[in-house]
Write a protein that holds these residues in place. Structure first.
Motif, PDB file in Angstrom:
ATOM      1  N   VAL A  86    -114.399  17.912  99.064  1.00 55.44           N
ATOM      2  CA  VAL A  86    -115.556  18.016  98.182  1.00 55.44           C
ATOM      3  C   VAL A  86    -115.870  16.667  97.542  1.00 55.44           C
ATOM      4  N   ILE A  87    -114.846  15.842  97.335  1.00 55.67           N
ATOM      5  CA  ILE A  87    -115.053  14.501  96.764  1.00 55.67           C
ATOM      6  C   ILE A  87    -115.904  13.659  97.709  1.00 55.67           C
ATOM      7  N   CYS A  88    -115.678  13.809  99.006  1.00 51.88           N
ATOM      8  CA  CYS A  88    -116.475  13.085 100.004  1.00 51.88           C
ATOM      9  C   CYS A  88    -117.942  13.499  99.908  1.00 51.88           C
ATOM     10  N   GLY A  89    -118.183  14.798  99.759  1.00 51.68           N
ATOM     11  CA  GLY A  89    -119.556  15.279  99.622  1.00 51.68           C
ATOM     12  C   GLY A  89    -120.239  14.728  98.385  1.00 51.68           C
ATOM     13  N   LEU A  90    -119.510  14.669  97.293  1.00 49.01           N
ATOM     14  CA  LEU A  90    -120.047  14.109  96.056  1.00 49.01           C
ATOM     15  C   LEU A  90    -120.380  12.631  96.235  1.00 49.01           C
ATOM     16  N   ALA A  91    -119.481  11.902  96.873  1.00 51.86           N
ATOM     17  CA  ALA A  91    -119.731  10.478  97.137  1.00 51.86           C
ATOM     18  C   ALA A  91    -120.978  10.310  97.995  1.00 51.86           C
ATOM     19  N   ASN A  92    -121.157  11.176  98.981  1.00 52.02           N
ATOM     20  CA  ASN A  92    -122.341  11.091  99.839  1.00 52.02           C
ATOM     21  C   ASN A  92    -123.630  11.357  99.068  1.00 52.02           C
ATOM     22  N   VAL A  93    -123.574  12.279  98.118  1.00 49.75           N
ATOM     23  CA  VAL A  93    -124.760  12.556  97.292  1.00 49.75           C
ATOM     24  C   VAL A  93    -125.174  11.299  96.526  1.00 49.75           C
ATOM     25  N   PHE A  94    -124.207  10.630  95.908  1.00 49.84           N
ATOM     26  CA  PHE A  94    -124.514   9.409  95.164  1.00 49.84           C
ATOM     27  C   PHE A  94    -125.030   8.312  96.095  1.00 49.84           C
ATOM     28  N   GLN A  95    -124.388   8.156  97.253  1.00 45.44           N
ATOM     29  CA  GLN A  95    -124.789   7.123  98.210  1.00 45.44           C
ATOM     30  C   GLN A  95    -126.221   7.353  98.696  1.00 45.44           C
ATOM     31  N   GLU A  96    -126.523   8.583  99.054  1.00 52.59           N
ATOM     32  CA  GLU A  96    -127.868   8.887  99.558  1.00 52.59           C
ATOM     33  C   GLU A  96    -128.915   8.787  98.452  1.00 52.59           C
ATOM     34  N   SER A  97    -128.545   9.093  97.227  1.00 48.48           N
ATOM     35  CA  SER A  97    -129.476   8.943  96.100  1.00 48.48           C
ATOM     36  C   SER A  97    -129.815   7.470  95.880  1.00 48.48           C
ATOM     37  N   ILE A  98    -128.821   6.621  96.013  1.00 51.07           N
ATOM     38  CA  ILE A  98    -129.060   5.172  95.888  1.00 51.07           C
ATOM     39  C   ILE A  98    -129.997   4.709  96.995  1.00 51.07           C
ATOM     40  N   ARG A  99    -129.760   5.177  98.208  1.00 54.40           N
ATOM     41  CA  ARG A  99    -130.663   4.835  99.323  1.00 54.40           C
ATOM     42  C   ARG A  99    -132.079   5.347  99.047  1.00 54.40           C
ATOM     43  N   LEU A 101    -117.149   7.249  92.332  1.00 51.83           N
ATOM     44  CA  LEU A 101    -117.195   6.604  91.021  1.00 51.83           C
ATOM     45  C   LEU A 101    -118.141   5.403  91.029  1.00 51.83           C
ATOM     46  N   LEU A 102    -117.981   4.523  92.008  1.00 54.32           N
ATOM     47  CA  LEU A 102    -118.885   3.373  92.108  1.00 54.32           C
ATOM     48  C   LEU A 102    -120.327   3.833  92.310  1.00 54.32           C
ATOM     49  N   GLY A 103    -120.505   4.835  93.170  1.00 53.98           N
ATOM     50  CA  GLY A 103    -121.847   5.357  93.436  1.00 53.98           C
ATOM     51  C   GLY A 103    -122.497   5.922  92.189  1.00 53.98           C
ATOM     52  N   ALA A 104    -121.730   6.665  91.388  1.00 53.51           N
ATOM     53  CA  ALA A 104    -122.278   7.255  90.168  1.00 53.51           C
ATOM     54  C   ALA A 104    -122.696   6.185  89.167  1.00 53.51           C
ATOM     55  N   VAL A 105    -121.840   5.199  88.974  1.00 51.24           N
ATOM     56  CA  VAL A 105    -122.147   4.122  88.023  1.00 51.24           C
ATOM     57  C   VAL A 105    -123.384   3.342  88.481  1.00 51.24           C
ATOM     58  N   VAL A 106    -123.412   2.966  89.744  1.00 52.32           N
ATOM     59  CA  VAL A 106    -124.546   2.197  90.274  1.00 52.32           C
ATOM     60  C   VAL A 106    -125.819   3.042  90.265  1.00 52.32           C
ATOM     61  N   LEU A 107    -125.709   4.324  90.598  1.00 56.08           N
ATOM     62  CA  LEU A 107    -126.879   5.201  90.596  1.00 56.08           C
ATOM     63  C   LEU A 107    -127.486   5.308  89.204  1.00 56.08           C
ATOM     64  N   ILE A 108    -126.665   5.476  88.201  1.00 51.39           N
ATOM     65  CA  ILE A 108    -127.176   5.552  86.821  1.00 51.39           C
ATOM     66  C   ILE A 108    -127.910   4.264  86.459  1.00 51.39           C
ATOM     67  N   PHE A 109    -127.308   3.132  86.770  1.00 51.41           N
ATOM     68  CA  PHE A 109    -127.927   1.833  86.478  1.00 51.41           C
ATOM     69  C   PHE A 109    -129.257   1.686  87.226  1.00 51.41           C
ATOM     70  N   LEU A 110    -129.262   1.965  88.527  1.00 51.90           N
ATOM     71  CA  LEU A 110    -130.478   1.801  89.328  1.00 51.90           C
ATOM     72  C   LEU A 110    -131.551   2.822  88.956  1.00 51.90           C
ATOM     73  N   TYR A 111    -131.134   4.024  88.575  1.00 55.39           N
ATOM     74  CA  TYR A 111    -132.106   5.034  88.154  1.00 55.39           C
ATOM     75  C   TYR A 111    -132.833   4.570  86.894  1.00 55.39           C
ATOM     76  N   LYS A 112    -132.084   4.060  85.923  1.00 56.60           N
ATOM     77  CA  LYS A 112    -132.710   3.566  84.688  1.00 56.60           C
ATOM     78  C   LYS A 112    -133.633   2.383  84.985  1.00 56.60           C
ATOM     79  N   LYS A 113    -133.184   1.500  85.865  1.00 55.09           N
ATOM     80  CA  LYS A 113    -133.995   0.339  86.239  1.00 55.09           C
ATOM     81  C   LYS A 113    -135.283   0.779  86.944  1.00 55.09           C
TER      82      LYS A 113
END
Length: 131
Positions: free
Chosen positions: A35-48, A105-117
């Motif tokens: 399930v952790i892999c799936g969560l990581a994929n959600v963050f990765q695809e959201s960044i994309r 973890l990296l995906g979540a942090v970067v996603l939050i930053f990029l979403y705000k930007k």
């Protein structure tokens, strides 16, 4: 169901008992944390989806390739015990869920930053169009 039938599915690939046991062990370790892999994929695809595919790629390379090489070359020798095959195999199997957790973890942090930007940029563009 798959957790309890993993030996059956591992037996499809080989009829050697030790191979089936190792494959079932890996599936028990890795499968329950998938399930952790799936969560990581959600963050990765959201960044994309926000248009930062190279950033997503950099996170993937860092967490999935660089970390795994580091794990095998540095962490494994520190934790491995000579003659304890199952412990050593567990240490190797843990590299997958740990790298997924780092990616998430990296995906979540970067996603939050990029979403705000991105949100700020869209708001500025909207206000510029309104005037």
């Amino acid at each position: 169901g798959l957790f309890f039938t993993r030996e059956f599915f591992c037996g499809i690939m080989s009829d050697t008992r030790i191979v089936i046991e190792y494959a079932a062990f890996r599936e028990a370790v890795v499968g329950c944390l998938y399930v952790i892999c799936g969560l990581a994929n959600v963050f990765q695809e959201s960044i994309r989806g926000l248009g930062y595919s190279n950033t997503s790629l950099a996170i993937s390379i860092t967490a999935n390739i660089v970390f795994r090489i580091f794990w095998i070359l540095v962490i494994y020798p520190l934790l491995a015990v000579e003659g304890d095959i199952m412990r050593n195999y567990l240490i190797i199997c843990l590299v997958w869920p740990i790298s997924w957790a780092i990616t998430a973890l990296l995906g979540a942090v970067v996603l939050i930053f990029l979403y705000k930007k991105t949100k700020k940029r869209v708001a500025e563009a909207s206000s510029a169009l309104a005037t």
